[in-house]
Design an enzyme around this catalytic site. Structure first.
Site, mmCIF file in Angstrom:
data_model
loop_
_atom_site.group_PDB
_atom_site.id
_atom_site.type_symbol
_atom_site.label_atom_id
_atom_site.label_comp_id
_atom_site.label_asym_id
_atom_site.label_seq_id
_atom_site.Cartn_x
_atom_site.Cartn_y
_atom_site.Cartn_z
ATOM 1 N N HIS A 73 79.346 73.985 23.279
ATOM 2 C CA HIS A 73 79.850 72.734 22.718
ATOM 3 C C HIS A 73 80.653 73.071 21.454
ATOM 4 O O HIS A 73 80.319 74.011 20.735
ATOM 5 C CB HIS A 73 78.638 71.872 22.352
ATOM 6 N N ASP B 278 71.314 75.970 20.127
ATOM 7 C CA ASP B 278 71.605 74.547 20.257
ATOM 8 C C ASP B 278 70.702 74.011 21.367
ATOM 9 O O ASP B 278 70.862 74.388 22.532
ATOM 10 C CB ASP B 278 73.096 74.401 20.613
ATOM 11 N N GLN C 216 70.735 69.741 24.524
ATOM 12 C CA GLN C 216 70.649 69.393 25.949
ATOM 13 C C GLN C 216 69.367 69.891 26.605
ATOM 14 O O GLN C 216 69.151 69.652 27.786
ATOM 15 C CB GLN C 216 71.867 69.945 26.720
ATOM 16 N N LYS D 57 69.727 61.705 21.895
ATOM 17 C CA LYS D 57 69.780 62.186 23.278
ATOM 18 C C LYS D 57 68.391 62.220 23.907
ATOM 19 O O LYS D 57 68.224 62.602 25.056
ATOM 20 C CB LYS D 57 70.397 63.595 23.332
ATOM 21 N N CYS E 158 83.906 68.577 25.303
ATOM 22 C CA CYS E 158 83.824 69.434 24.118
ATOM 23 C C CYS E 158 83.728 70.915 24.439
ATOM 24 O O CYS E 158 83.582 71.726 23.549
ATOM 25 C CB CYS E 158 82.667 69.035 23.212
#
Lengths: 149, 409
Positions: free
Chosen positions: B121, B198, B201, B224, B362
């Site tokens: 991302h 990260d 997700q 999220k 992204c």
């Protein structure tokens, strides 16, 4: 014209035709042309538009790039519609095009095939697709007027 | 096993919501999720019952705000198996990822390497691009295989002593593959590099144990995972958080300062939390974590995998679709309708009440790998159903260029 505008089949065909066979779809890379690169983060459309403007008249319009049906067809139609027009005539057409997109009164006859986009606002986020090439042209006209040519 | 029908009743957005005249099917959960009533109630509870500032514990209401605020930190810590002093509240994953890059910059010098991959991302790449430009480091990319996965051998091949930072997503946002982070951390640490992960997700869809993985930093967003917007987390190993610099200083982050220019910052995590935080969002986030934990992250993961397999089985039978990641580990389906530009298809899906995302998501670098300028992304979560998948498949079937244009008339 009004009858045509009520026939989605015909309007769809106009858009398809300009999407599959976009007119003036080759850049000259001639440095006497004004150029605009239109791309934004929120939209995938990414096009370059060129215009040759001399003596307050639009001599040529070209474009290229990766874009959706609406952006491609609306820019292709714009290039045909505004080519050969004086700046005053072009501004008048552009004004009417925006009026149509915004759901205001406008002169159908001036817009010719561009009337195919009169209901584009049904998908609100696609208005930017229907105006991306037109915006490029407006900016280049403004630049040429600033230069006094 | 989870009871989806019961779960759906918890979400106001899943109650007879229409879009363009059709029942809404929300398949853009990788962008953000809907909120259950308990989260909405927790947010309004703050404004209705508390409403005063945090960290001002001089009176009873303020003390209560502090304890609810810190209660969320405890909940987050236990959710990812960390210590509460290692949990920094930020405005979201992008903020957290930027904070790591900014804060760790002072340990980097010219010639050092930051290692990432093409599926990242923008929020995990751009901060490091800026750092590299400033410090004179080099940003290198681990090569992906044809499917877009990151094989551990490809990582091992490019790992060397010059690499000081490895910046990777545990699950990528375009293709949804899980990266073997535990092995990557072990190898990176052998070379003395740190790993910033990260988990925007992954944390909403599976249990994440930062201690077991042994990453140095982990970043994610509340919105999220059924929480409010404007709140996220940076997990960092405490000694690293202590050594790094915050990129904002001011009220709340300093213990003492004087007119001679001496500043004594508070210990982590407080030195990173300058200014009045999004208190209602923190309190809402706590409710979201409790909500997910009650369902169980392993149950959520298992259900989402089943739903994904069900969708892929049906979609792969359609000959007008191109599926880019049929073997994704998470609920992300990246696809295109043959001969239809992604944006045109997305409008058709919209006209049928289906929310999917068109774009480059992204991860612009990845588009060079998939050889397409844009894709559609459908992302499911635990409140989506097989019936929704069935209707989505029907809509996919009918996504011809003619139908995509008919949405305008």
């Amino acid at each position: 014209m009004s009858e045509l505008m009520n026939d989605p089949m015909i309007l769809r065909q106009i858009i398809m035709d300009h999407y599959q066979y976009p007119r003036n779809h080759e850049l000259t890379h001639d440095d006497t042309y004004y150029t605009r690169h239109m791309a934004s983060d929120s939209c995938i459309d990414d096009i370059h538009v060129e215009a040759k403007i001399q003596n307050h008249k639009i001599e040529d319009i070209r474009f290229d790039g990766v874009a959706c049906t609406i952006a491609t067809a609306s820019t292709s139609i714009m290039s045909e519609l505004l080519m050969g027009k004086t700046i005053d005539e072009a501004n008048h057409i552009i004004e009417n095009y925006h009026a149509m997109i915004d759901g205001k009164d406008y002169d159908e006859d001036l817009l010719e095939e561009a009337v195919a986009f009169h209901t584009v606002g049904k998908q609100a986020n696609r208005i930017k697709c229907a105006t991306i090439g037109w915006k490029a042209m407006e900016e280049m006209i403004a630049e040429s007027e600033k230069n006094g040519k | 096993m989870i009871d989806v029908e019961k779960i759906r009743k918890d979400f106001p957005m899943l109650q007879n919501k229409k879009m363009q005249g059709h029942d809404l099917i929300y398949f853009d959960n990788a962008a953000t999720t809907f909120k259950p009533q308990c989260v909405i109630d927790a947010v309004t509870h703050y404004y209705t019952d508390l409403s005063v500032n945090a960290h001002r514990g001089d009176y009873e209401l303020s003390y209560q705000v502090d304890s609810e605020y810190e209660g969320c930190r405890k909940a987050v810590a236990s959710f990812i198996h960390a210590d509460e002093k290692e949990i920094v509240f930020t405005s979201g994953a992008s903020n957290s990822l930027n904070l790591v890059a900014y804060g760790y910059k002072k340990f980097l010098k010219k010639g050092d390497v930051v290692l990432s991959c093409e599926a990242e991302h923008a929020s995990n790449i751009l901060p490091w691009m800026k750092v590299c430009e400033e410090v004179g480091c080099e940003l290198c990319y681990i090569e992906l295989d044809e499917e877009g996965r990151l094989p551990i051998e490809n990582f091992r091949k490019v790992m060397n002593e010059r690499v000081k930072v490895v910046a990777l997503a545990q699950v990528t946002n375009v293709l949804g593959y899980e990266v073997p982070m535990k092995e990557i951390c072990a190898i990176a640490h052998e070379y003395g590099a740190i790993v910033t992960m990260d988990i925007a997700q992954s944390a909403p869809h599976m249990s994440v144990d930062v201690k077991d993985i042994d990453c140095d930093f982990a970043s994610f967003s509340a919105h999220k995972m059924c929480g409010p917007t404007g709140i996220g987390v940076l997990y960092g190993k405490f000694e690293l958080l202590q050594k790094m610099d915050p990129f904002m200083v001011g009220g709340g982050s300093n213990a003492r300062f004087d007119m001679c220019g001496n500043i004594l910052l508070k210990d982590a995590p407080y030195k990173y939390e300058t200014g009045t935080p999004a208190i209602e969002a923190v309190i809402g986030f706590h409710a979201a974590i409790d909500y997910l934990s009650a369902i169980g992250m392993d149950n959520i993961h298992q259900y989402e995998q089943e739903l994904h397999a069900y969708a892929i089985e049906k979609l792969s039978k359609l000959d007008n679709l191109i599926l880019y990641n049929p073997h994704a580990d998470g609920g992300i389906i990246t696809f295109n309708v043959k001969d239809v530009f992604a944006q045109d298809a997305a409008s058709y899906f919209n006209s049928q009440g289906v929310a999917v995302r068109a774009g480059q998501h992204c991860a612009k670098l990845l588009m060079d790998k998939l050889n397409t300028s844009a894709t559609l992304r459908a992302s499911c979560t635990f409140y989506n159903t097989k019936e929704e998948v069935d209707r989505f498949v029907e809509v996919c079937k009918n996504a011809t260029i003619e139908n995509c244009l008919n949405v305008f008339f």
